[in-house]
Design a protein around this motif. Structure first.
Motif, mmCIF file in Angstrom:
data_model
loop_
_atom_site.group_PDB
_atom_site.id
_atom_site.type_symbol
_atom_site.label_atom_id
_atom_site.label_comp_id
_atom_site.label_asym_id
_atom_site.label_seq_id
_atom_site.Cartn_x
_atom_site.Cartn_y
_atom_site.Cartn_z
ATOM 1 N N PHE A 212 -0.769 11.907 -4.820
ATOM 2 C CA PHE A 212 -2.079 12.524 -4.613
ATOM 3 C C PHE A 212 -2.156 13.948 -5.170
ATOM 4 O O PHE A 212 -3.231 14.363 -5.579
ATOM 5 C CB PHE A 212 -2.485 12.436 -3.134
ATOM 6 C CG PHE A 212 -2.533 11.010 -2.625
ATOM 7 C CD1 PHE A 212 -2.752 9.954 -3.509
ATOM 8 C CD2 PHE A 212 -2.347 10.716 -1.281
ATOM 9 C CE1 PHE A 212 -2.775 8.631 -3.062
ATOM 10 C CE2 PHE A 212 -2.379 9.399 -0.819
ATOM 11 C CZ PHE A 212 -2.589 8.360 -1.711
ATOM 12 N N ALA B 105 -5.956 3.758 10.702
ATOM 13 C CA ALA B 105 -6.007 2.528 9.895
ATOM 14 C C ALA B 105 -6.675 1.348 10.586
ATOM 15 O O ALA B 105 -7.085 0.405 9.921
ATOM 16 C CB ALA B 105 -4.599 2.140 9.440
ATOM 17 N N PHE C 206 5.222 3.062 11.353
ATOM 18 C CA PHE C 206 5.180 4.085 10.300
ATOM 19 C C PHE C 206 5.718 5.437 10.750
ATOM 20 O O PHE C 206 5.943 6.312 9.917
ATOM 21 C CB PHE C 206 3.776 4.187 9.704
ATOM 22 C CG PHE C 206 3.506 3.060 8.763
ATOM 23 C CD1 PHE C 206 4.077 3.047 7.501
ATOM 24 C CD2 PHE C 206 2.748 1.964 9.154
ATOM 25 C CE1 PHE C 206 3.887 1.977 6.639
ATOM 26 C CE2 PHE C 206 2.548 0.882 8.307
ATOM 27 C CZ PHE C 206 3.121 0.891 7.045
ATOM 28 N N GLY D 64 0.792 -1.224 0.000
ATOM 29 C CA GLY D 64 0.000 0.000 0.000
ATOM 30 C C GLY D 64 0.825 1.274 0.000
ATOM 31 O O GLY D 64 2.015 1.280 -0.299
ATOM 32 N N GLY D 65 0.160 2.352 0.350
ATOM 33 C CA GLY D 65 0.738 3.693 0.340
ATOM 34 C C GLY D 65 0.095 4.523 -0.750
ATOM 35 O O GLY D 65 -1.032 4.944 -0.599
HETATM 36 N N1 STX Z 1 -3.134 5.376 1.580
HETATM 37 C C1 STX Z 1 -3.791 4.176 1.388
HETATM 38 C C2 STX Z 1 -2.941 3.008 1.693
HETATM 39 O O1 STX Z 1 -2.476 2.319 0.832
HETATM 40 C C3 STX Z 1 -3.925 6.561 1.452
HETATM 41 C C4 STX Z 1 -2.658 2.768 3.087
HETATM 42 N N2 STX Z 1 -3.456 3.114 4.050
HETATM 43 N N3 STX Z 1 -2.849 2.803 5.224
HETATM 44 C C5 STX Z 1 -1.708 2.279 4.936
HETATM 45 O O2 STX Z 1 -1.560 2.234 3.611
HETATM 46 C C6 STX Z 1 -0.670 1.872 5.934
HETATM 47 C C7 STX Z 1 -1.331 1.514 7.254
HETATM 48 C C8 STX Z 1 0.091 0.683 5.401
HETATM 49 C C9 STX Z 1 0.266 3.032 6.141
#
Ligand code: STX
Length: 316
Positions: A234, A205, A217, A42-43
């Protein structure tokens, strides 16, 4: 995490040069002659973690994991050069051909689901099946929800720490304001901005607070890659046209799929899973009633493992 397979070590790792200056860290786990599967993290910018190997039965799958451009063990660390959705899709094809894989199951959560959809819609013939979690369509409204207006009403305490870093005069566009700081020449400013950015996300999250995920993180190197790369994507609308992934969903026809999403996901509201399911009805939609966004949520981890188990049965 409960319900996951035991941790394994890679049977092979690669340093794969793609478009300069990028060199990707790629690893293969499980069984060399197993059913090929690709894991997308993710990210963007979160990188892979050993726990990610554990969604797959190592006695059945050959799992390929890689750190996307600029993050994890890929180099150069934090680089935004040529870092686009289209470039990542091209990297996936480069990895596939390098490993001599014809078709593979593609597994991705959050941004990993975005990238999995972009890849599958570009190269549907290469995809045996899709297992997607915490659907992130990356439409302007999805980005706005988490970084401007929406999630702030659910976590106002954590939001305060995120928003207070930016002077009031710049708060009408927080992604742009963070982007200026995350790409500044001042290393201390970049790091301070990255910490606030990454903490906001980590704290939203999970359904229940998870100090371990937060600490993970908040670690400077990881926070910097995550924040710089996410913010870069973004400000550019993830290099996607609005609704591109939904409009292209016809290309998924015939690909077996499972969509897993937590009902109480605050990072990526569950409406996105329903919207995807509407245009890809042959996929199975699993809404986990007591979960937020993260793959580590117990109900989500269990549903994902059940999905890869079922697909291993069906595809072999
Ligand atoms: N980011 C969405 C995503 O991929 C906006 C994501 N959301 N949370 C995470 O990744 C972590 C908890 C892995 C940082």
């Amino acid at each position: 995490m409960p319900g996951l397979y035991a941790g394994t070590e890679p049977f092979r790792t690669h340093r794969l040069p793609v478009e300069p200056p990028h060199v990707l860290h790629v690893e293969e786990c499980g069984r060399p002659d197993g059913l090929p599967a690709l894991f997308l993290h993710g990210g963007p910018g979160a990188g892979c973690d050993p726990a990610h190997r554990r969604f797959f039965d190592p006695s059945r799958y050959r799992v390929v994991l890689f750190d996307q451009r600029g993050c994890g063990r890929s180099e150069p660390h934090g680089s935004l050069e040529g870092n686009t959705t289209q470039a990542l899709v091209a990297d996936i094809e480069r990895i596939r051909t390098h490993l001599g894989i014809d078709r593979w199951l593609v597994f991705g959560g959050s941004w990993g689901s975005t990238l999995a959809l972009a890849y599958a819609e570009a190269h549907p013939g290469r995809v045996l099946a899709l297992v997607l979690r915490g659907i992130f369509l990356c439409r302007p409204r999805d980005i706005r929800w988490f970084y401007q207006s929406g999630a702030d009403r659910i976590y106002p305490d954590h939001w305060r720490e995120f928003v207070s870093f930016i002077p009031e005069a710049e708060r009408d566009n927080l992604v742009a304001a963070y982007h200026r700081r995350l790409t500044s020449d001042d290393a201390a400013l970049r790091l301070a901005a990255a910490r606030r950015w990454a903490l906001w996300e980590a704290r939203c999250a999970t359904l229940r607070p998870d100090p371990e995920l937060e600490a993970h993180f908040a670690e400077p190197r990881r926070a910097l890659a995550l924040a710089r790369i996410e913010c870069h994507y973004f400000v550019h609308g993830a290099f996607l046209a609005e609704d591109q992934l939904l409009r292209g969903a016809g290309r998924l026809h015939g690909i077996p799929g499972v969509i897993v999403h937590g009902r109480h996901d605050v990072v990526c509201p569950v409406e996105q899973a329903f919207a995807l399911h509407e245009v890809w009805p042959e996929a199975e939609l699993v809404v986990v009633p007591d979960a937020g966004h993260a793959a580590s949520e117990p109900g989500i981890a269990a549903a994902l493992v059940a999905a890869t188990d079922r697909l291993a049965e069906r595809l072999s």
